[in-house]
Design a protein around this motif. Structure first.
Motif, PDB file in Angstrom:
ATOM      1  N   TYR A  12       0.858  -1.176   0.000  1.00  0.00           N
ATOM      2  CA  TYR A  12       0.000   0.000   0.000  1.00  0.00           C
ATOM      3  C   TYR A  12       0.899   1.233   0.000  1.00  0.00           C
ATOM      4  CZ  TYR A  12      -3.519  -3.402   1.368  1.00  0.00           C
ATOM      5  OH  TYR A  12      -4.349  -4.495   1.405  1.00  0.00           O
ATOM      6  N   TYR A  13       0.464   2.265  -0.693  1.00  0.00           N
ATOM      7  CA  TYR A  13       1.326   3.429  -0.886  1.00  0.00           C
ATOM      8  C   TYR A  13       0.547   4.714  -0.614  1.00  0.00           C
ATOM      9  CZ  TYR A  13       4.045  -0.188  -3.150  1.00  0.00           C
ATOM     10  OH  TYR A  13       4.740  -1.354  -3.390  1.00  0.00           O
ATOM     11  N   ASN A  14       0.927   5.382   0.471  1.00  0.00           N
ATOM     12  CA  ASN A  14       0.372   6.688   0.780  1.00  0.00           C
ATOM     13  C   ASN A  14       1.491   7.541   1.370  1.00  0.00           C
ATOM     14  OD1 ASN A  14       0.464   6.175   3.719  1.00  0.00           O
ATOM     15  ND2 ASN A  14      -1.214   4.744   3.283  1.00  0.00           N
ATOM     16  N   ALA A  15       1.190   8.792   1.692  1.00  0.00           N
ATOM     17  CA  ALA A  15       2.237   9.729   2.112  1.00  0.00           C
ATOM     18  C   ALA A  15       3.004   9.247   3.332  1.00  0.00           C
ATOM     19  CB  ALA A  15       1.611  11.096   2.401  1.00  0.00           C
ATOM     20  N   SER A  16       2.290   8.682   4.329  1.00  0.00           N
ATOM     21  CA  SER A  16       2.964   8.265   5.551  1.00  0.00           C
ATOM     22  C   SER A  16       3.897   7.087   5.309  1.00  0.00           C
ATOM     23  CB  SER A  16       1.938   7.898   6.628  1.00  0.00           C
ATOM     24  OG  SER A  16       1.176   6.763   6.235  1.00  0.00           O
ATOM     25  N   VAL A  17       3.462   6.141   4.485  1.00  0.00           N
ATOM     26  CA  VAL A  17       4.294   4.975   4.199  1.00  0.00           C
ATOM     27  C   VAL A  17       5.511   5.387   3.378  1.00  0.00           C
ATOM     28  CG1 VAL A  17       4.361   2.740   3.026  1.00  0.00           C
ATOM     29  CG2 VAL A  17       2.366   3.372   4.360  1.00  0.00           C
ATOM     30  N   ILE A  18       5.329   6.304   2.448  1.00  0.00           N
ATOM     31  CA  ILE A  18       6.456   6.784   1.646  1.00  0.00           C
ATOM     32  C   ILE A  18       7.501   7.427   2.550  1.00  0.00           C
ATOM     33  CG2 ILE A  18       7.175   8.403  -0.143  1.00  0.00           C
ATOM     34  CD1 ILE A  18       5.637   5.944  -1.168  1.00  0.00           C
ATOM     35  N   LEU A  19       7.065   8.190   3.566  1.00  0.00           N
ATOM     36  CA  LEU A  19       8.007   8.810   4.501  1.00  0.00           C
ATOM     37  C   LEU A  19       8.759   7.740   5.293  1.00  0.00           C
ATOM     38  CD1 LEU A  19       9.039  11.521   5.545  1.00  0.00           C
ATOM     39  CD2 LEU A  19       7.243  11.461   7.284  1.00  0.00           C
ATOM     40  N   THR A  20       8.068   6.681   5.647  1.00  0.00           N
ATOM     41  CA  THR A  20       8.725   5.559   6.328  1.00  0.00           C
ATOM     42  C   THR A  20       9.773   4.930   5.429  1.00  0.00           C
ATOM     43  OG1 THR A  20       6.695   5.095   7.583  1.00  0.00           O
ATOM     44  CG2 THR A  20       8.345   3.345   7.478  1.00  0.00           C
ATOM     45  N   TYR A  21       9.458   4.803   4.156  1.00  0.00           N
ATOM     46  CA  TYR A  21      10.419   4.243   3.202  1.00  0.00           C
ATOM     47  C   TYR A  21      11.645   5.146   3.042  1.00  0.00           C
ATOM     48  CZ  TYR A  21       6.742   0.979   1.746  1.00  0.00           C
ATOM     49  OH  TYR A  21       5.783  -0.001   1.718  1.00  0.00           O
ATOM     50  N   VAL A  22      11.422   6.460   3.077  1.00  0.00           N
ATOM     51  CA  VAL A  22      12.547   7.396   2.994  1.00  0.00           C
ATOM     52  C   VAL A  22      13.490   7.175   4.175  1.00  0.00           C
ATOM     53  CG1 VAL A  22      13.216   9.833   3.119  1.00  0.00           C
ATOM     54  CG2 VAL A  22      11.294   9.137   1.678  1.00  0.00           C
ATOM     55  N   PHE A  55       7.472  11.971  12.216  1.00  0.00           N
ATOM     56  CA  PHE A  55       6.325  12.626  11.592  1.00  0.00           C
ATOM     57  C   PHE A  55       5.452  11.703  10.742  1.00  0.00           C
ATOM     58  CE2 PHE A  55       9.071  16.259  12.520  1.00  0.00           C
ATOM     59  CZ  PHE A  55       8.157  17.133  13.075  1.00  0.00           C
ATOM     60  N   ASP A  56       5.872  10.451  10.553  1.00  0.00           N
ATOM     61  CA  ASP A  56       5.047   9.594   9.703  1.00  0.00           C
ATOM     62  C   ASP A  56       3.686   9.294  10.335  1.00  0.00           C
ATOM     63  OD1 ASP A  56       5.802   7.810  11.650  1.00  0.00           O
ATOM     64  OD2 ASP A  56       6.787   6.392  10.300  1.00  0.00           O
ATOM     65  N   GLY A  57       3.647   9.210  11.680  1.00  0.00           N
ATOM     66  CA  GLY A  57       2.371   8.991  12.349  1.00  0.00           C
ATOM     67  C   GLY A  57       1.430  10.170  12.196  1.00  0.00           C
ATOM     68  N   THR A  58       1.975  11.378  12.294  1.00  0.00           N
ATOM     69  CA  THR A  58       1.169  12.591  12.129  1.00  0.00           C
ATOM     70  C   THR A  58       0.571  12.648  10.724  1.00  0.00           C
ATOM     71  OG1 THR A  58       2.573  13.795  13.689  1.00  0.00           O
ATOM     72  CG2 THR A  58       1.198  15.105  12.211  1.00  0.00           C
ATOM     73  N   ILE A  59       1.394  12.340   9.734  1.00  0.00           N
ATOM     74  CA  ILE A  59       0.909  12.347   8.357  1.00  0.00           C
ATOM     75  C   ILE A  59      -0.105  11.235   8.136  1.00  0.00           C
ATOM     76  CG2 ILE A  59       1.604  12.023   5.944  1.00  0.00           C
ATOM     77  CD1 ILE A  59       4.232  13.373   6.634  1.00  0.00           C
ATOM     78  N   ALA A  60       0.130  10.089   8.773  1.00  0.00           N
ATOM     79  CA  ALA A  60      -0.793   8.959   8.618  1.00  0.00           C
ATOM     80  C   ALA A  60      -2.194   9.319   9.092  1.00  0.00           C
ATOM     81  CB  ALA A  60      -0.267   7.749   9.390  1.00  0.00           C
ATOM     82  N   ARG A  61      -2.280  10.067  10.198  1.00  0.00           N
ATOM     83  CA  ARG A  61      -3.595  10.457  10.721  1.00  0.00           C
ATOM     84  C   ARG A  61      -4.297  11.453   9.822  1.00  0.00           C
ATOM     85  NH1 ARG A  61      -0.528   9.907  15.386  1.00  0.00           N
ATOM     86  NH2 ARG A  61       0.099  12.099  15.362  1.00  0.00           N
ATOM     87  N   MET A  62      -3.553  12.103   8.948  1.00  0.00           N
ATOM     88  CA  MET A  62      -4.150  13.052   8.014  1.00  0.00           C
ATOM     89  C   MET A  62      -4.643  12.362   6.740  1.00  0.00           C
ATOM     90  SD  MET A  62      -1.240  16.034   8.470  1.00  0.00           S
ATOM     91  CE  MET A  62      -1.907  17.032   7.136  1.00  0.00           C
ATOM     92  N   CYS A  63      -4.227  11.118   6.547  1.00  0.00           N
ATOM     93  CA  CYS A  63      -4.603  10.382   5.339  1.00  0.00           C
ATOM     94  C   CYS A  63      -5.888   9.588   5.562  1.00  0.00           C
ATOM     95  CB  CYS A  63      -3.488   9.409   4.931  1.00  0.00           C
ATOM     96  SG  CYS A  63      -1.910  10.198   4.522  1.00  0.00           S
ATOM     97  N   ASP A  64      -6.667   9.477   4.531  1.00  0.00           N
ATOM     98  CA  ASP A  64      -7.880   8.658   4.570  1.00  0.00           C
ATOM     99  C   ASP A  64      -7.483   7.226   4.228  1.00  0.00           C
ATOM    100  OD1 ASP A  64     -10.441   7.693   4.579  1.00  0.00           O
ATOM    101  OD2 ASP A  64     -10.893   8.377   2.545  1.00  0.00           O
ATOM    102  N   ARG A  65      -7.266   6.414   5.263  1.00  0.00           N
ATOM    103  CA  ARG A  65      -6.736   5.068   5.051  1.00  0.00           C
ATOM    104  C   ARG A  65      -7.767   4.008   5.401  1.00  0.00           C
ATOM    105  NH1 ARG A  65      -1.770   4.319   8.667  1.00  0.00           N
ATOM    106  NH2 ARG A  65      -3.174   5.319  10.184  1.00  0.00           N
ATOM    107  N   GLU A  82      -7.045  -2.014   6.116  1.00  0.00           N
ATOM    108  CA  GLU A  82      -5.898  -2.757   5.590  1.00  0.00           C
ATOM    109  C   GLU A  82      -4.661  -1.874   5.516  1.00  0.00           C
ATOM    110  OE1 GLU A  82      -6.839  -4.467   1.841  1.00  0.00           O
ATOM    111  OE2 GLU A  82      -7.957  -6.146   2.702  1.00  0.00           O
ATOM    112  N   GLU A  83      -4.836  -0.639   5.078  1.00  0.00           N
ATOM    113  CA  GLU A  83      -3.716   0.296   4.987  1.00  0.00           C
ATOM    114  C   GLU A  83      -3.156   0.620   6.369  1.00  0.00           C
ATOM    115  OE1 GLU A  83      -4.346   3.120   1.142  1.00  0.00           O
ATOM    116  OE2 GLU A  83      -5.914   3.235   2.668  1.00  0.00           O
ATOM    117  N   LYS A  84      -4.043   0.748   7.360  1.00  0.00           N
ATOM    118  CA  LYS A  84      -3.582   1.017   8.723  1.00  0.00           C
ATOM    119  C   LYS A  84      -2.769  -0.158   9.260  1.00  0.00           C
ATOM    120  CE  LYS A  84      -7.451   4.072   9.908  1.00  0.00           C
ATOM    121  NZ  LYS A  84      -8.652   4.236  10.773  1.00  0.00           N
TER     122      LYS A  84
END
Length: 224
Positions: free
Chosen positions: A12-22, A55-65, A68-70
């Motif tokens: 799954y690919y969203n802003a928070s996961v991408i930050l984790t990958y970075v 900050f990935d958790g903060t961004i994750a809460r801003m995403c509509d997930r 399964e994505e959570k």
């Protein structure tokens, strides 16, 4: 109906996961730098990975997930944390000469504590999501991310004091290992606290850039 946002590949690919990958990529770069004899660069990568994790958790809460994505986010965050805040600090220790049997034992204890904590955290997150799903206010035990601030700070203090860097490193790893799995409540940072930690991280980053070149020169003899 929720639109399927998955790419034609697993995961799954969203802003928070991408930050984790970075953060994971920074950790890999840090491992290579440490093995190539550049602990200063490796420590900077460790701090960068810590900033991403902060900050990935903060961004994750801003995403509509979706659920399964959570769930995927929880698993991938812990897997990346194992590399960023488990393996990378251990490799930095190797880069500064922590290769004695004492150092090996301390690093093994540290890695064991990291694995136990991350596994326990994953279980707790699953149960919490099933019961209420409310925002977490406290951690049980010290988060492994803390190493990205505490370890650079300690290594910088080791420069003027000229205390044995290897003895310090082993002491730091054992202390962190104990706090990782200790039954203590640690408040999760939000808002102003998060900004203060970020400011401290930036200040440490600048100091490591300025003085961190001496870290690799402070190797000393320990009991073998």
């Amino acid at each position: 109906m929720r639109k399927d946002r998955r790419l034609p590949m697993i995961g799954y690919y969203n802003a928070s996961v991408i930050l984790t990958y970075v953060g994971l990529v920074l950790a890999v770069v840090g491992i290579i730098q440490a093995l190539d004899g550049r602990p200063q660069a490796a420590i900077l990568c460790l701090m960068g990975a810590g900033l991403c994790d902060m900050f990935d958790g903060t961004i994750a809460r801003m995403c509509d997930r979706s659920e399964e994505e959570k769930a995927f986010g929880v698993q991938i965050d812990s897997l990346c944390d194992l590399v960023c805040f488990g393996i990378l600090p251990m490799i930095i220790g190797y880069a500064v000469g922590n290769t004695s049997w004492v150092g090996t034992a301390c690093q093994a204890a540290y890695m064991l504590a990291v694995v136990i904590r991350l596994g326990y955290f994953n279980v707790q997150e699953i149960w919490r999501a099933q019961e209420d799903g409310e925002k977490r206010t406290h951690y049980e035990g010290l988060p492994v991310t803390a190493v990205s601030l505490l370890l650079p700070a300690g290594l910088l203090l080791d420069i003027p004091t000229r205390f044995s860097i290897l003895r310090f490193y082993n002491f730091a790893l054992l202390t962190l290992a104990i706090f990782f799995i200790a039954k203590i409540r640690v408040k999760k940072p939000y808002g102003k606290t998060l900004l203060i930690l970020s400011a401290i991280g930036i200040a440490l980053f600048v100091l490591v850039c300025r003085f961190g070149g001496e870290i690799g020169c402070l190797r000393s003899t320990v009991v073998r």
